[in-house]
Design an enzyme around this catalytic site. Structure first.
Site: not given
Length: 406
Positions: A192, A346, A376
């Protein structure tokens, strides 16, 4: 006694209201993809996530603490499991806290090194939260792992976190043999927002000939740009679970200190100057995304009329250090071998696809894995018992195999 019963009843009704609100949000305002599977587990986990967010908002409204303080407290209350096969040390490189993981077994030669930068939207995340992930990587790859903590927004805005990670990385790279690391086998890894910083740091390090050459970079569902927010994944998964469009924009606005009033303008592309639109189309245009990812109702949308005020407010997001997709091509061409992992469900899925395209175009070796049932933040569930999702272990095994094969 009557007052006590009234208070108990009021508390019960208040909590019931919160639970009903969470259930409403989950079932009516969130897309729960059936393809992820493990439906009961997924629904329970997402309801707990919404419950945490709701209590965080209540605490902020009551003046008890900020939303992020509450969320960080909850996450830090999760237990940290020790690994008997590793030596774990908490250190500080200057003012930056780091955690070093070294296998206990003796080695006749220097080990591979992994520099790990955690995710969390630049707002949350810690060494403890990713402790099990780093233990797994150190143990399964027989490597020395350095996990870096960094200052978080909104207390510390851009580029505080990136500066911390760069400083700690450079210190480690200058002292590899002290930690038993082979200077020819150092890999950067992040998920991320951590993946964003890994990409940015690797781009910077290719211009530093006095430091060891990085062997590889691993980017797990990274954020790579905030210029085109009308990509297929942004449209299709704007209401998906965990990282929806609202939470994504909250993270971006907090880290870059952008007023929430510019939300609509940013989504419409009003921050994009006319003279930059050709370059932006080249880098983040939807034509760079494979056709199979443009199905399910994607509606192409051109940038709106340019607004200089929006550009001045958001100009930081055009810097390559914050949007690695916009680095110079000669820099990208010098990047190390790359592992990219994207997840289907995501909002940031297409960032990975776009970065893969430009890496391929510049001749950088890329190993790309798309997790069809992934979402995610799924890596966070790796050590969470009942709440672990198989795709979390799949991602970790992909990372381990990649590092072993270097």
């Amino acid at each position: 006694m009557t007052l006590l019963l009234f208070l108990i009843l009021a508390v019960c009704l208040f909590n019931l209201g919160i639970v009903l609100w969470v259930i409403y949000e989950h079932f009516f305002n969130t897309d729960i993809p059936a393809a992820i599977g493990h439906t009961v587990k997924l629904r329970i986990l997402h309801c707990l996530f919404l419950l945490m967010l709701t209590w965080a908002k209540i605490c902020e409204k009551l003046g008890i603490c900020s939303k992020l303080t509450f969320i960080r407290f909850v996450l830090l209350s999760l237990p940290v499991k020790e690994d008997p096969k590793l030596v774990v040390k908490n250190l500080c490189f200057g003012t930056v806290p780091v955690r070093l993981y070294q296998p206990k077994a003796r080695s006749a030669s220097l080990r591979k090194g992994i520099i790990f930068i955690h995710g969390g939207g630049m707002l949350i995340g810690s060494l403890d939260i990713y402790h099990s992930t780093c233990c797994f990587l150190a143990r399964e790859t027989n490597s020395v792992v350095l996990s870096i903590s960094y200052r978080l927004a909104p207390e510390h805005r851009n580029p505080s976190g990136l500066n911390d990670c760069m400083a700690a990385s450079v210190h480690f790279l200058r002292n590899l043999e002290t930690y038993g690391v082979d200077p020819f086998y150092v890999t950067f890894c992040g998920d991320s927002a951590g993946g964003t910083m890994v990409a940015s740091i690797c781009q910077t390090l290719v211009t530093k000939p006095d430091l060891p050459k990085i062997r590889a970079q691993i980017l797990i569902y990274p954020f790579m740009q905030a210029i085109n927010l009308q990509l297929p994944s942004h449209q299709r998964y704007k209401n998906t679970l965990f990282l929806n469009q609202k939470i994504f924009l909250f993270c971006v606005f907090q880290y870059f200190d952008i007023d929430i009033l510019w939300k609509t303008a940013l989504l419409n592309g009003a921050h994009l100057p006319l003279e930059m639109r050709d370059k932006c189309e080249e880098r983040v245009g939807v034509h760079n995304i494979p056709e199979r990812f443009k199905q399910e109702g994607y509606q192409p949308k051109s940038p709106g009329p340019f607004d200089e005020n929006v550009y001045l407010e958001t100009s930081q997001i055009f810097w390559a250090m914050n949007s690695p997709l916009f680095a110079d091509k000669d820099i990208i061409a010098r990047l190390p071998e790359t592992l990219l992992v994207s997840c289907e469900f995501d909002v940031l899925r297409d960032d990975s696809l776009l970065y893969k395209k430009i890496l391929d175009d510049q001749g950088v070796p890329v190993s790309w894995h798309h997790i069809e049932d992934g979402f995610h933040g799924v890596l966070f569930t790796f050590d969470k018992g009942f709440f672990i999702f198989p795709c979390a272990l799949t991602i970790l095994n992909i990372m381990v195999d990649f590092i072993k094969d270097l």
